[in-house]
Design a protein around this motif. Structure first.
Motif, PDB file in Angstrom:
ATOM      1  N   HIS A  14      10.971 -18.145  22.382  1.00 18.14           N
ATOM      2  CA  HIS A  14       9.839 -17.535  21.678  1.00 18.14           C
ATOM      3  C   HIS A  14       9.410 -16.191  22.254  1.00 18.14           C
ATOM      4  N   TRP A  15      10.102 -15.694  23.276  1.00 11.82           N
ATOM      5  CA  TRP A  15       9.682 -14.451  23.926  1.00 11.82           C
ATOM      6  C   TRP A  15       9.534 -13.305  22.930  1.00 11.82           C
ATOM      7  N   ARG A  16      10.561 -13.061  22.153  1.00  9.58           N
ATOM      8  CA  ARG A  16      10.528 -11.913  21.230  1.00  9.58           C
ATOM      9  C   ARG A  16       9.469 -12.074  20.151  1.00  9.58           C
ATOM     10  N   SER A  17       9.365 -13.263  19.607  1.00  8.52           N
ATOM     11  CA  SER A  17       8.380 -13.440  18.536  1.00  8.52           C
ATOM     12  C   SER A  17       6.951 -13.440  19.068  1.00  8.52           C
ATOM     13  N   ALA A  18       6.782 -13.634  20.377  1.00 11.42           N
ATOM     14  CA  ALA A  18       5.441 -13.642  20.966  1.00 11.42           C
ATOM     15  C   ALA A  18       5.029 -12.273  21.504  1.00 11.42           C
ATOM     16  N   THR A  19       5.939 -11.296  21.457  1.00  9.73           N
ATOM     17  CA  THR A  19       5.613  -9.990  22.025  1.00  9.73           C
ATOM     18  C   THR A  19       5.798  -8.829  21.051  1.00  9.73           C
ATOM     19  N   GLY A  20       6.040  -9.094  19.793  1.00 13.50           N
ATOM     20  CA  GLY A  20       6.188  -8.011  18.826  1.00 13.50           C
ATOM     21  C   GLY A  20       6.273  -8.537  17.404  1.00 13.50           C
ATOM     22  N   THR A  21       6.193  -7.594  16.447  1.00 13.86           N
ATOM     23  CA  THR A  21       6.202  -8.002  15.046  1.00 13.86           C
ATOM     24  C   THR A  21       7.376  -7.438  14.260  1.00 13.86           C
ATOM     25  N   SER A  22       8.244  -6.669  14.906  1.00 11.83           N
ATOM     26  CA  SER A  22       9.345  -6.067  14.155  1.00 11.83           C
ATOM     27  C   SER A  22      10.537  -7.013  14.088  1.00 11.83           C
ATOM     28  N   GLU A  23      11.475  -6.695  13.194  1.00 12.95           N
ATOM     29  CA  GLU A  23      12.672  -7.510  13.046  1.00 12.95           C
ATOM     30  C   GLU A  23      13.478  -7.526  14.335  1.00 12.95           C
ATOM     31  N   LYS A  24      13.453  -6.428  15.096  1.00  8.98           N
ATOM     32  CA  LYS A  24      14.228  -6.374  16.334  1.00  8.98           C
ATOM     33  C   LYS A  24      13.649  -7.296  17.400  1.00  8.98           C
ATOM     34  N   THR A  25      12.400  -7.753  17.248  1.00  8.36           N
ATOM     35  CA  THR A  25      11.800  -8.653  18.221  1.00  8.36           C
ATOM     36  C   THR A  25      11.794 -10.102  17.750  1.00  8.36           C
ATOM     37  N   VAL A  32       0.864  -1.174   0.000  1.00  9.72           N
ATOM     38  CA  VAL A  32       0.000   0.000   0.000  1.00  9.72           C
ATOM     39  C   VAL A  32       0.904   1.228   0.000  1.00  9.72           C
ATOM     40  N   ASP A  33       0.860   1.965  -1.096  1.00  6.52           N
ATOM     41  CA  ASP A  33       1.752   3.109  -1.260  1.00  6.52           C
ATOM     42  C   ASP A  33       1.364   4.273  -0.356  1.00  6.52           C
ATOM     43  N   SER A  34       2.362   4.923   0.164  1.00  2.00           N
ATOM     44  CA  SER A  34       2.280   6.196   0.891  1.00  2.00           C
ATOM     45  C   SER A  34       1.416   6.181   2.150  1.00  2.00           C
ATOM     46  N   LEU A  35       1.088   5.017   2.674  1.00  2.00           N
ATOM     47  CA  LEU A  35       0.341   4.942   3.926  1.00  2.00           C
ATOM     48  C   LEU A  35       1.110   4.090   4.925  1.00  2.00           C
ATOM     49  N   GLU A  36       1.125   4.564   6.162  1.00  2.00           N
ATOM     50  CA  GLU A  36       1.715   3.736   7.211  1.00  2.00           C
ATOM     51  C   GLU A  36       0.622   2.835   7.758  1.00  2.00           C
ATOM     52  N   GLY A  37       0.866   1.543   7.755  1.00  2.00           N
ATOM     53  CA  GLY A  37      -0.127   0.588   8.214  1.00  2.00           C
ATOM     54  C   GLY A  37      -0.144   0.468   9.735  1.00  2.00           C
ATOM     55  N   TRP A  38      -1.165  -0.203  10.223  1.00  2.00           N
ATOM     56  CA  TRP A  38      -1.366  -0.382  11.663  1.00  2.00           C
ATOM     57  C   TRP A  38      -0.168  -1.049  12.326  1.00  2.00           C
ATOM     58  N   GLU A  39       0.296  -2.150  11.790  1.00  2.00           N
ATOM     59  CA  GLU A  39       1.400  -2.875  12.408  1.00  2.00           C
ATOM     60  C   GLU A  39       2.691  -2.064  12.377  1.00  2.00           C
ATOM     61  N   SER A  40       2.953  -1.371  11.285  1.00  2.00           N
ATOM     62  CA  SER A  40       4.141  -0.519  11.211  1.00  2.00           C
ATOM     63  C   SER A  40       4.064   0.601  12.237  1.00  2.00           C
ATOM     64  N   TRP A  41       2.877   1.178  12.384  1.00  2.00           N
ATOM     65  CA  TRP A  41       2.691   2.242  13.359  1.00  2.00           C
ATOM     66  C   TRP A  41       2.902   1.719  14.779  1.00  2.00           C
ATOM     67  N   LEU A  42       2.329   0.550  15.076  1.00  3.71           N
ATOM     68  CA  LEU A  42       2.507  -0.046  16.411  1.00  3.71           C
ATOM     69  C   LEU A  42       3.982  -0.288  16.723  1.00  3.71           C
ATOM     70  N   GLU A  43       4.698  -0.845  15.764  1.00  6.20           N
ATOM     71  CA  GLU A  43       6.094  -1.179  16.004  1.00  6.20           C
ATOM     72  C   GLU A  43       7.015   0.041  15.981  1.00  6.20           C
ATOM     73  N   SER A  44       6.537   1.168  15.479  1.00 10.26           N
ATOM     74  CA  SER A  44       7.379   2.370  15.448  1.00 10.26           C
ATOM     75  C   SER A  44       7.490   3.018  16.827  1.00 10.26           C
ATOM     76  N   ARG A  45       6.616   2.627  17.752  1.00  9.80           N
ATOM     77  CA  ARG A  45       6.625   3.191  19.110  1.00  9.80           C
ATOM     78  C   ARG A  45       6.626   2.045  20.107  1.00  9.80           C
ATOM     79  N   ASP A  46       7.703   1.939  20.861  1.00  9.29           N
ATOM     80  CA  ASP A  46       7.854   0.835  21.821  1.00  9.29           C
ATOM     81  C   ASP A  46       6.752   0.798  22.873  1.00  9.29           C
ATOM     82  N   ASP A  47       6.251   1.967  23.274  1.00  2.00           N
ATOM     83  CA  ASP A  47       5.246   2.013  24.334  1.00  2.00           C
ATOM     84  C   ASP A  47       3.913   1.377  23.923  1.00  2.00           C
TER      85      ASP A  47
END
Length: 180
Positions: free
Chosen positions: A168-179, A87-102
């Motif tokens: 599995h901790w990281r993969s069960a608590t986030g969707t970004s590459e860092k998790t 989807v061009d030029s839109l930030e999706g829900w998951e990207s938005w969630l992962e952009s802020r750690d809180d």
């Protein structure tokens, strides 16, 4: 089917899967929170070896919850990595969630709380099982075998559950590459 329709179909399918995962997670938590104490109580009036099985029920409950949480995050990861970039030029829900750690903090805290409560259950049910076996250990050699066998089995179960959880901790608590 064109690619936009396919992406929409995938997105809707994954949303349905997320709903199903959330429903299963709710029942795992509810049955675990109320079911474990109830079956522990019932087992105290049953044959003495029934209480030996309850710690395994708690371990399975923990692993079921970890598996459901991982499935939930896997759905989110797919949405973020495969669907949202299309989807061009839109930030999706998951990207938005992962952009802020809180924004994922509550997910992590809930996951940790569940794990802590159920490990407390695990060790409490081990205590009940050991109390059941302790009296037999003094009376006959076979009672000692049951006691030591159960202790080793429960220790192996605890190590297995902790290593599975850590893996599995990281993969069960986030969707970004860092998790992942």
């Amino acid at each position: 089917m064109d690619s936009d329709a396919f992406l929409l179909h995938q997105f809707n399918t994954i949303r349905e899967e997320i709903k199903a995962v959330k429903a299963r997670s709710f029942w795992i938590v509810a049955i675990g929170l109320f079911g474990v104490p109830i079956i522990t109580f019932i087992a105290s009036y049953a044959e003495k070896f029934v209480s030996l099985l309850i710690p395994y029920v708690v371990l399975v409950t923990i692993i079921l919850f970890v598996a459901e949480q991982s499935a939930l995050m896997r759905c989110g990861r797919y949405i973020r990595q495969v669907i949202e970039p299309k989807v061009d030029s839109l930030e999706g829900w998951e990207s938005w969630l992962e952009s802020r750690d809180d924004l994922r903090l509550m997910d992590r805290h809930f996951f940790a709380c569940f794990i802590i409560v159920f490990f407390v259950y695990y060790f409490m049910t081990i205590g009940v099982a050991m109390q059941t076996l302790w009296g037999d250990a003094d009376q006959a050699p076979s009672g000692q075998y049951w006691l030591y066998g159960a202790m080793v089995s429960y220790a192996i179960g605890a190590v297995w559950a902790v290593t599975t959880l850590l893996h599995h901790w990281r993969s069960a608590t986030g969707t970004s590459e860092k998790t992942v």
